[in-house]
Design a protein around this motif. Sequence first.
Motif, mmCIF file in Angstrom:
data_model
loop_
_atom_site.group_PDB
_atom_site.id
_atom_site.type_symbol
_atom_site.label_atom_id
_atom_site.label_comp_id
_atom_site.label_asym_id
_atom_site.label_seq_id
_atom_site.Cartn_x
_atom_site.Cartn_y
_atom_site.Cartn_z
ATOM 1 N N GLU A 110 -3.257 11.953 -2.063
ATOM 2 C CA GLU A 110 -3.885 12.228 -2.373
ATOM 3 C C GLU A 110 -1.902 12.938 -3.707
ATOM 4 N N GLY A 111 -2.230 12.781 -4.782
ATOM 5 C CA GLY A 111 -0.975 12.465 -6.042
ATOM 6 C C GLY A 111 0.063 11.846 -5.775
ATOM 7 N N VAL A 112 0.089 10.590 -5.014
ATOM 8 C CA VAL A 112 1.502 9.874 -5.043
ATOM 9 C C VAL A 112 1.095 9.186 -5.859
ATOM 10 N N ASP A 113 1.970 8.476 -6.521
ATOM 11 C CA ASP A 113 2.234 7.538 -7.674
ATOM 12 C C ASP A 113 2.120 6.095 -6.499
ATOM 13 N N PRO A 114 1.363 5.113 -6.376
ATOM 14 C CA PRO A 114 2.021 3.923 -6.116
ATOM 15 C C PRO A 114 2.677 2.940 -5.642
ATOM 16 N N LYS A 115 3.624 2.936 -6.877
ATOM 17 C CA LYS A 115 4.974 2.937 -6.164
ATOM 18 C C LYS A 115 5.535 3.686 -5.939
ATOM 19 N N ALA A 116 5.274 4.788 -5.670
ATOM 20 C CA ALA A 116 6.223 5.851 -4.648
ATOM 21 C C ALA A 116 6.746 5.243 -3.969
ATOM 22 N N GLU A 122 0.966 -1.043 0.001
ATOM 23 C CA GLU A 122 0.443 -0.021 0.019
ATOM 24 C C GLU A 122 1.145 1.082 -0.433
ATOM 25 N N CYS A 123 0.986 1.520 -1.309
ATOM 26 C CA CYS A 123 1.795 3.706 -0.956
ATOM 27 C C CYS A 123 0.081 4.466 -1.615
ATOM 28 N N ALA A 124 -0.640 5.406 -0.498
ATOM 29 C CA ALA A 124 -1.467 6.102 -1.253
ATOM 30 C C ALA A 124 -1.756 7.795 -0.280
#
Length: 111
Positions: free
Chosen positions: A88-94, A84-86
């Motif tokens: 606003e404006g965050v790439d899920p792979k970041a 999980e990587c969530a």
Amino acid sequence: LELNALQASDRGCRFAFLATNNLGAELSAAAFELALFDKAGMLSRLTIIDFKDLPHGKSKVRQFDFSGVDCGGVGRVLVNDATECAGEGVDPKACIRGLKTETRSDVAFGI
């Protein structure tokens, strides 16, 4: 992400992790899949650690008890993926792409 400590517990082994969000955005969810290896290099467990929300610039300590794990038998901890990587404006792979790891224990820790 820092593997800060391992401590024997009545259930098995308690892992303490320190997470710091330096992505430049608030995370509403951050979780990672870990692979635990024994000293012989054999995979002993896959598990997920969930930090929940992680504000930008904030550090958070979370402890996780892994039942049936002998702390002295852990040789390596691998961050397999960010589950999980969530935000606003965050790439899920970041979270996995920007992940930096370190350890304060004698257990190898990384990606």
